[in-house]
Motif scaffolding. Structure first.
Motif, short mmCIF file in Angstrom:
data_model
loop_
_atom_site.label_atom_id
_atom_site.label_comp_id
_atom_site.label_asym_id
_atom_site.label_seq_id
_atom_site.Cartn_x
_atom_site.Cartn_y
_atom_site.Cartn_z
N ILE A 115 6.87 12.24 -1.59
CA ILE A 115 5.45 12.60 -1.65
C ILE A 115 4.69 12.02 -0.47
O ILE A 115 3.96 12.73 0.24
CB ILE A 115 4.82 12.13 -2.97
CG1 ILE A 115 5.37 12.92 -4.16
CG2 ILE A 115 3.29 12.23 -2.92
CD1 ILE A 115 4.93 12.41 -5.51
N LEU A 154 7.47 20.37 0.38
CA LEU A 154 8.21 19.46 -0.48
C LEU A 154 8.83 20.27 -1.62
O LEU A 154 8.12 21.00 -2.33
CB LEU A 154 7.29 18.38 -1.05
CG LEU A 154 7.88 17.41 -2.08
CD1 LEU A 154 9.14 16.74 -1.55
CD2 LEU A 154 6.84 16.37 -2.49
N ASP A 175 10.83 20.04 -5.07
CA ASP A 175 11.19 19.13 -6.16
C ASP A 175 12.48 19.61 -6.80
O ASP A 175 12.49 20.58 -7.56
CB ASP A 175 10.06 19.09 -7.19
CG ASP A 175 10.24 17.99 -8.23
OD1 ASP A 175 11.34 17.40 -8.29
OD2 ASP A 175 9.27 17.71 -8.97
N THR A 222 6.43 16.93 -8.68
CA THR A 222 5.48 17.97 -9.07
C THR A 222 4.23 17.35 -9.70
O THR A 222 3.10 17.64 -9.27
CB THR A 222 6.16 18.95 -10.06
OG1 THR A 222 7.31 19.51 -9.43
CG2 THR A 222 5.22 20.05 -10.47
N THR A 255 -1.31 22.12 -2.21
CA THR A 255 -1.60 20.79 -2.76
C THR A 255 -2.98 20.36 -2.25
O THR A 255 -3.69 21.13 -1.62
CB THR A 255 -0.53 19.77 -2.31
OG1 THR A 255 -0.70 19.50 -0.91
CG2 THR A 255 0.88 20.29 -2.56
N LEU A 271 4.21 22.82 -1.90
CA LEU A 271 5.18 22.35 -2.89
C LEU A 271 5.89 23.51 -3.56
O LEU A 271 5.28 24.53 -3.88
CB LEU A 271 4.45 21.53 -3.97
CG LEU A 271 5.28 21.13 -5.21
CD1 LEU A 271 6.25 20.01 -4.87
CD2 LEU A 271 4.36 20.72 -6.36
N GLY A 308 7.63 23.52 -7.00
CA GLY A 308 7.70 22.61 -8.13
C GLY A 308 8.95 22.75 -8.98
O GLY A 308 9.75 23.67 -8.81
#
Length: 257
Positions: A21, A36, A38, A46, A77, A84, A86
């Motif tokens: 993060i 990013l 997850d 997330t 975000t 992201l 998630g």
């Protein structure tokens, strides 16, 4: 073409998600385009970016299974340069559902290929295991970043991970390399932390980041607010450490060509 980095360590509680993060957020404020991903069914990256994993109806699970396209699963975000993909608990079932497919280890790699040109960096936050999603992440990645807590069994866990990286390199992803080792939860008042640092730097030399991530209360509080440490308390030692890491990360990329 964007650089894909797997943030991996099979041990839990070493700062993988915190690093995923906050390094990606720090690079985003340095005007780097970051994604990013997850890869952990627990979904901590997330929720750490303010998204309720219980309501992720279009995320990594859907992308890997093919029920959603790349553009449908990318979320904005609180930072304009950080996106992201998630996760949700559904991701636990992906391994079973893909078991019969011959190319199951390459599913994530194939899905990320078309996204590389849209980002400078794609970070893969791996689960604390060496299972299906971690193997998929290592197969998709250009390099591995290893957060390492300064504790007694740190090197034992690191050796296991490096064995896995070697196996992936031999069998699935020949170009995979070790990006660096990041010492986390560092306390200079602790003799053990100093000993671990000395031993790791002695063994891995320049592969160990100069930046140390300290134990920091503000850093551990930020995820409960669903924001990176930069948006929670930019003056904290934790925030300043990740900003320093981002600079070192960029400098390494430039030096490496």
């Amino acid at each position: 073409m964007g650089h894909i980095i797997s943030i991996s360590n099979q041990k839990g509680g070493v700062g993988k998600t915190t690093t995923a993060i906050n390094l990606s957020a720090s690079l985003a404020v340095a005007e780097k385009r970051c994604l990013l991903v997850d890869c952990d069914p627990q979904g901590n990256a997330t929720t750490g970016l303010g998204i309720d994993k219980a309501h992720v109806d279009g995320g990594l699970y859907e992308l890997i299974l093919g029920s959603a396209a790349e553009g449908e699963v990318i979320r904005k975000t609180g930072l304009s340069g950080l996106h992201l993909i998630g996760s949700s608990p559904d991701l636990i079932g992906a391994e079973v559902e893909l078991m019969s497919l011959q190319d199951r280890e390459y599913r994530l790699r194939g899905k990320l290929f078309s996204l590389r040109d849209s980002y400078d960096y794609v970070f893969l936050d791996c689960p604390p295991s060496l299972g299906f999603m971690t193997i998929n992440a290592l197969t998709a990645a250009d390099s591995v970043l290893v957060p390492l807590q300064c504790e007694y069994y740190a090197l034992e866990g690191l050796s296991q991970l490096l064995e896995t990286v070697g196996a992936v390199r031999r069998g699935l992803n020949p170009s995979l390399r070790l990006d660096g080792i990041l010492l986390t939860m560092y306390d200079s008042r602790n003799n053990l932390a100093l000993q671990v640092e000395e031993e790791v730097r002695g063994l891995f030399k320049e592969k160990v980041f100069k930046t140390l991530i300290p134990r920091n209360v503000r850093l551990s509080e930020a995820p409960s607010h669903g924001i990176p440490i930069l948006l929670y308390d930019i003056k904290s030692k934790g925030a300043q450490s990740y900003l320093s890491l981002a600079k070192e990360f960029i400098d390494r990329e430039v030096e490496g060509g």
